[in-house]
Design an enzyme around this catalytic site. Structure first.
Site, short mmCIF file in Angstrom:
data_model
loop_
_atom_site.label_atom_id
_atom_site.label_comp_id
_atom_site.label_asym_id
_atom_site.label_seq_id
_atom_site.Cartn_x
_atom_site.Cartn_y
_atom_site.Cartn_z
N CYS A 342 0.79 -1.24 0.00
CA CYS A 342 0.00 0.00 0.00
C CYS A 342 0.82 1.29 0.00
O CYS A 342 0.52 2.18 -0.79
CB CYS A 342 -1.05 0.02 1.10
SG CYS A 342 -0.76 -1.02 2.50
N ARG A 371 6.91 -11.32 4.76
CA ARG A 371 6.37 -11.18 6.12
C ARG A 371 7.06 -12.18 7.01
O ARG A 371 7.23 -13.34 6.64
CB ARG A 371 4.86 -11.42 6.13
CG ARG A 371 4.14 -10.38 5.32
CD ARG A 371 2.64 -10.51 5.43
NE ARG A 371 2.01 -9.51 4.56
CZ ARG A 371 0.71 -9.45 4.32
NH1 ARG A 371 -0.10 -10.33 4.88
NH2 ARG A 371 0.22 -8.52 3.52
N GLN A 389 1.11 -10.93 -4.02
CA GLN A 389 -0.32 -10.64 -3.91
C GLN A 389 -0.84 -10.06 -5.21
O GLN A 389 -0.14 -9.29 -5.87
CB GLN A 389 -0.54 -9.59 -2.82
CG GLN A 389 -0.20 -10.04 -1.43
CD GLN A 389 -0.46 -8.93 -0.44
OE1 GLN A 389 0.10 -7.84 -0.56
NE2 GLN A 389 -1.32 -9.19 0.54
N ASP A 391 -2.60 -7.50 -5.79
CA ASP A 391 -2.95 -6.42 -4.87
C ASP A 391 -3.40 -5.18 -5.63
O ASP A 391 -2.85 -4.87 -6.67
CB ASP A 391 -1.71 -6.08 -4.03
CG ASP A 391 -2.06 -5.44 -2.71
OD1 ASP A 391 -3.27 -5.35 -2.39
OD2 ASP A 391 -1.14 -5.03 -2.00
N HIS A 393 -4.95 -1.03 -4.83
CA HIS A 393 -5.43 0.03 -3.96
C HIS A 393 -6.23 0.99 -4.81
O HIS A 393 -5.77 1.44 -5.85
CB HIS A 393 -4.26 0.71 -3.25
CG HIS A 393 -3.57 -0.25 -2.33
ND1 HIS A 393 -2.55 -1.06 -2.75
CD2 HIS A 393 -3.83 -0.60 -1.04
CE1 HIS A 393 -2.19 -1.85 -1.75
NE2 HIS A 393 -2.95 -1.60 -0.70
N LYS A 473 -14.53 -4.22 6.53
CA LYS A 473 -14.05 -5.05 5.42
C LYS A 473 -14.95 -6.24 5.17
O LYS A 473 -15.76 -6.62 6.02
CB LYS A 473 -12.64 -5.56 5.72
CG LYS A 473 -12.60 -6.52 6.90
CD LYS A 473 -11.26 -7.25 6.99
CE LYS A 473 -11.21 -8.10 8.25
NZ LYS A 473 -10.01 -8.90 8.36
N HIS A 519 -8.24 -1.27 0.02
CA HIS A 519 -7.23 -2.30 -0.27
C HIS A 519 -8.00 -3.53 -0.70
O HIS A 519 -9.02 -3.84 -0.10
CB HIS A 519 -6.47 -2.76 0.99
CG HIS A 519 -5.88 -1.71 1.83
ND1 HIS A 519 -4.52 -1.57 1.96
CD2 HIS A 519 -6.42 -0.76 2.62
CE1 HIS A 519 -4.26 -0.59 2.81
NE2 HIS A 519 -5.39 -0.10 3.23
#
Length: 645
Positions: A342, A371, A389, A391, A393, A473, A519
Site C-alpha cells: 500500500c 512477512r 499478492q 494487490d 489500492h 471489510k 485495499h
RNA sequence: GCCCCCUUAGCUCAGUGGUAGAGCACUUCCAUGGUAAGGAAGGGGUCCGCGGUUCAAAUCCGCGAGGGGGCUCCA
C-alpha cells in the site's frame, strides 16, 4: 407447583406432562425409535439431559445423534471419558478444559511430561473399557464452596471456579458438575445418558497447547480425538482425513514437479520449478489481463523502502512484528523489505496533483511481499514468508465508495468462478470500539459493503466489531471440492492511510478533498492460491491451467517425426504440447502422462502416420478413441483447454 | 517462538552400537512396442549439520537447521 406442564412439539401439538417428567419419558411417549435415537432434549432452546426432570413447559425438541448438536454432546461426553482415563492412568494429573470441536474434541492436561504415542494407544483402550462399562452420567448442582473443596488439588479447575465462568458450569454461587463412576468434572452439560452411548470414539494425536491459548501461561498437553454417532460415520470421517492427505499440495507439488522448499533457501520460502512457474504464469497473465480489462492501471514498485515510509504508514507501529528486520544502508538509513504494497501505491497516487476527474484510480500490482511469520505457523505454500499478492489500492471519493465496492465484489466473484469455484461465503467486519474516522462515514461504508453482499446474493455473517481500526471489510471464503473453507479475498476500506499520507484531490468545486482508499486482494497470495487449486483439483488442473495440455506419444521411435509434427500443429493452435520420445513402451508413456494429470494424451502409430490421425485419450473420459483426424483433434483440444475469458 | 514427532540415494522408505540397503527414477545396452510399469547391466550416499559418549555412532546424548502436528473452537 402446577399439576402439569405443557410441552409444544415441533408439529405445534401441545401435550401435558407432570412436572419433573424427563426428556426420555417424553421422547418415549412420541415413539420408542425416537427415544432410542435421542441424545438430549431441548425445552425452549435449553438443552436437558435425557434423565433431567423438566419442571416447566415450552417448545420441546428431541436432539438426535445425527444432528450437529447431538454430535457435540457425544463429543463432549467423549472428552469426559478421556479425562477420566487420563486421571485414572496418571495419578496427580491436572486437567484443564475439554470441549467438543468441529469433527471431534480435545482435552488439555498436565501430567508433568508429554504424552507418548503409546500413552495415546493405552488411553484409547482405557476409554473403550469405560465405555463398555456403560457408566451413567449424573448431573449435580453444588455450592461454589463445595466445588472449590472438590477440586482443591486441581489448579485449573480452581481457576475456572474462581473466575466464575458461566460457560463452564459455574453459576452464581452454584456450580454444575457431572459425575460418572468415580470421575467428576465441572460441566454445564448436557451429556449422553451413559458412557455406553458412545459408539465410535478414537484418539488421534497429542500436541502442546497453552493454557487459555496464551503463550505466556503454562503449556499443557492436549489430546485430540474424534467421536461420531456410529462406527460408519467415524470411518467416513477417517476417510475424509485420508482424502485431504491425498490432496496435500506439498506432496502433489513434489510429485508433479511444481515447486519445492529447499532447506538451503530458508524456512517458508519456495522455489518454482518450470511446470509450477508455468502454472503461476498462466494465473498471473489471467490476473493482469482481467484487471486491465476492468479499468485498473498496472504499476510496479520495489521490494524495499526506507524506514521513514513505514513510519508514515504506521506499519512500524502496528505491524513491526510481521516485518523482516531492517538492513542498514547509506548513512545509517534503515531499509525494510515490504510486508505490504500500500505505501508504494500511495506514492504513485501522490506523484502528481490529483483531480476528481481521475477517480476512482485503481492501481494494481502483482506485488511480492515479505512477512516474518513465526516458524511454527509456516505451512507449505499456504503460510509462507515471501509471496506475491494480486494487490490493488483504489482511491475514490466518498460518493463513489458504494458503487466501487459493488463492482469490486462482482469482479471478485467473477475471478473466483473463472477458476472453478462455485460456493462462497463472506464475513462482514464492522466498526470496533477503537476506530479512527467519522462514525457516520463508517456506517455508510459498512452499509455499502452489506449492500454489495446482498446484491451479489452472497451468504454472509456479520462479525460485529471485528473490523480493523481503520475501516470495515469483507472477507470472502470459498468451499473447495471436499467442502473445506478457505479464506481468500479481502476487500478492506481504509480511512487511515489517506490521513497518514495527507492524500488529496481537487473536487469539481476546486476544493481539496480527502479520498477514501480500498485495499483488496482477490486470490490473496498467488502461492497460496496455487496451493488451494492443487488441493481442489487434486493436481488435475483444468486445461487452460495445465502446464502440459497435450502429451504426444509415439508408439515406436519410427513415429517420432510424425509425433513432432502433431505437437507442432497443436502448438500453432496455441496449445502446450510435448512429445514423449523416451525409450519406453507405450504403456509406460501412457502411465507417465496419466499420472502427470495431463488433460489430453495423443498416441500416434503406423495407422496414424498413414492416415493423418491420432489416438485420443482425454483425462476425464474413459478409454481412448482411435483414428481421430488431426484437425478434429486440434479443434477438440482447443475447446477443452479454452480459458474462461 | 513454545511442546511433541520426523530428517538415510533425485523420490518413497527399510535398517536402531560392529563393512550402508530396497523399489522407483537416472545412464548404457537389448527389445520397436497401439493405451497405467518389457528385459539386463551400471552409476549414485558428509545416513541434515556441528559437538560429545564409546574400542566402534546412521543408531546413544547435547546444540543447531529444515520439515510435520498443534498452540483459534471454552468444561
Amino acid at each position: 407447583m402446577a399439576d402439569s406442564i405443557d410441552l409444544v412439539f415441533p408439529d405445534d401439538s401441545v401435550h401435558s406432562f407432570p412436572p419433573g417428567v424427563t426428556g426420555l419419558e417424553v421422547a418415549e411417549s412420541i415413539g420408542s425409535r425416537l427415544a432410542k435415537a435421542a441424545v438430549v432434549v431441548k425445552v425452549d432452546g435449553r438443552q436437558y439431559d435425557l434423565n433431567r426432570p423438566i419442571e416447566s413447559g415450552g417448545k420441546f425438541e428431541v436432539v438426535t445423534a445425527e444432528s450437529d448438536e447431538g454430535r457435540f454432546v457425544i463429543r463432549h461426553s467423549a472428552a469426559h471419558v478421556l479425562a477420566q482415563a487420563v486421571l485414572d492412568a496418571f495419578p496427580g494429573a491436572q486437567f484443564a478444559i475439554g470441549p467438543p470441536i468441529t469433527d471431534g474434541f480435545y482435552y488439555d492436561f498436565d501430567i508433568g511430561r508429554p504424552f507418548t504415542p503409546e500413552d495415546i494407544e493405552m488411553l484409547d483402550s482405557e476409554m473403550d473399557r469405560i465405555i463398555a462399562e456403560d457408566q451413567p452420567f449424573e448431573r449435580e448442582v453444588i455450592e461454589r464452596e463445595q466445588g472449590l473443596e472438590m477440586f482443591a488439588d486441581q489448579r485449573f479447575k480452581t481457576e475456572i471456579i474462581t473466575d466464575g465462568e458461566a460457560s463452564q458450569g459455574v453459576g452464581d454461587g452454584i456450580i454444575t458438575v457431572y459425575r460418572n463412576h468415580d470421575f467428576v468434572d465441572l460441566c454445564r452439560g448436557p451429556h449422553v445418558r451413559s458412557t455406553g452411548f458412545l459408539k465410535a470414539v478414537k484418539l488421534l494425536r497429542s500436541a502442546g497447547a497453552y493454557w487459555r491459548g496464551d503463550e505466556h501461561r503454562p503449556q499443557l498437553q492436549r489430546i485430540y480425538g474424534t467421536a461420531w454417532e456410529n462406527p460408519k460415520e467415524l470411518a467416513a470421517y477417517l476417510e475424509r482425513l485420508e482424502e485431504a492427505e491425498r490432496r496435500d499440495h506439498r506432496k502433489l507439488g513434489q510429485a508433479l514437479d511444481l515447486f519445492s522448499f529447499p532447506a538451503e533457501l530458508g524456512a517458508g520460502l519456495a522455489i518454482w520449478h518450470p511446470k509450477g512457474a508455468l502454472v503461476r504464469k498462466l494465473i498471473e497473465d489471467y490476473s493482469r489481463d482481467t484487471h486491465l480489462a476492468h479499468d485498473y492501471d498496472i504499476v510496479a514498485t520495489p521490494h524495499v523502502a526506507k524506514a521513514n515510509l513505514w513510519e508514515t504508514s504506521g506499519h512500524l507501529d502496528f505491524y513491526a512484528d510481521g516485518m523482516y528486520p531492517p538492513m542498514e544502508l547509506d548513512n545509517g538509513q534503515d531499509y525494510y523489505a515490504k510486508p505490504m504494497n500500500c505505501p508504494f501505491h500511495i506514492l504513485v497516487y501522490q506523484s502528481s496533483a490529483r483531480s476528481y476527474r481521475e477517480l476512482p484510480m485503481r492501481l494494481y500490482e502483482l506485488g511480492t511481499v515479505y512477512r516474518y511469520e513465526r516458524s511454527g505457523v509456516l505451512h507449505g505454500l499456504m503460510r509462507i514468508r515471501g509471496f506475491t499478492q494480486d494487490d490493488s489500492h483504489i482511491f475514490c471519493t466518498e460518493e463513489q465508495l458504494a458503487d466501487e465496492l459493488q463492482n469490486l465484489l462482482d469482479f471478485t466473484l467473477m475471478v473466483l468462478r473463472d477458476f472453478g469455484f462455485t460456493e462462497f461465503e463472506a464475513d462482514l467486519s464492522t466498526r470496533p470500539e477503537k476506530a479512527i474516522g467519522d462514525p457516520e462515514l463508517w456506517d455508510r461504508a459498512t452499509d455499502a459493503l452489506r449492500a454489495s453482499l446482498e446484491v451479489a446474493g452472497l451468504p454472509y455473517e456479520v462479525a460485529e466489531g471485528e473490523g480493523a481500526f481503520y475501516g470495515p471489510k469483507i472477507d470472502v471464503h470459498l468451499r473447495d471440492a471436499i467442502g473445506r473453507r478457505w479464506q481468500l479475498s479481502t476487500i478492506q476500506v481504509d480511512f487511515a492511510q489517506p490521513i497518514n499520507f495527507e492524500l488529496e484531490y481537487n473536487s469539481s468545486g476546486n476544493q481539496r478533498e480527502r479520498p477514501v482508499m480500498i485495499h483488496r486482494a482477490l486470490m490473496g497470495s498467488i502461492e497460496r492460491f496455487v496451493g488451494i487449486l492443487v488441493e481442489h483439483y487434486v493436481g488435475a488442473f483444468p486445461g487452460w491451467l495445465a502446464p502440459i495440455e497435450a502429451a504426444v506419444l509415439p508408439v515406436a521411435d519410427r513415429h517420432n517425426d510424425y509425433a513432432r509434427d502433431v505437437a507442432a500443429r497443436l502448438g500453432e493452435a496455441g496449445l502446450r504440447a510435448e512429445v514423449d520420445d523416451h525409450d519406453d513402451t507405450l504403456g509406460e508413456k501412457v502411465r507417465r502422462a496419466v499420472t502427470g494429470k495431463t488433460p489430453a494424451v495423443l498416441v500416434v502409430g503406423d495407422d496414424d502416420v498413414a492416415g493423418g490421425t491420432v489416438g485420443l485419450r482425454l483425462r476425464d473420459d474413459d478409454g481412448e478413441q482411435r483414428g481421430v483426424g488431426l484437425d478434429d483433434a486440434v479443434a477438440r483440444l482447443v475447446e477443452l483447454c479454452a480459458p474462461p475469458r
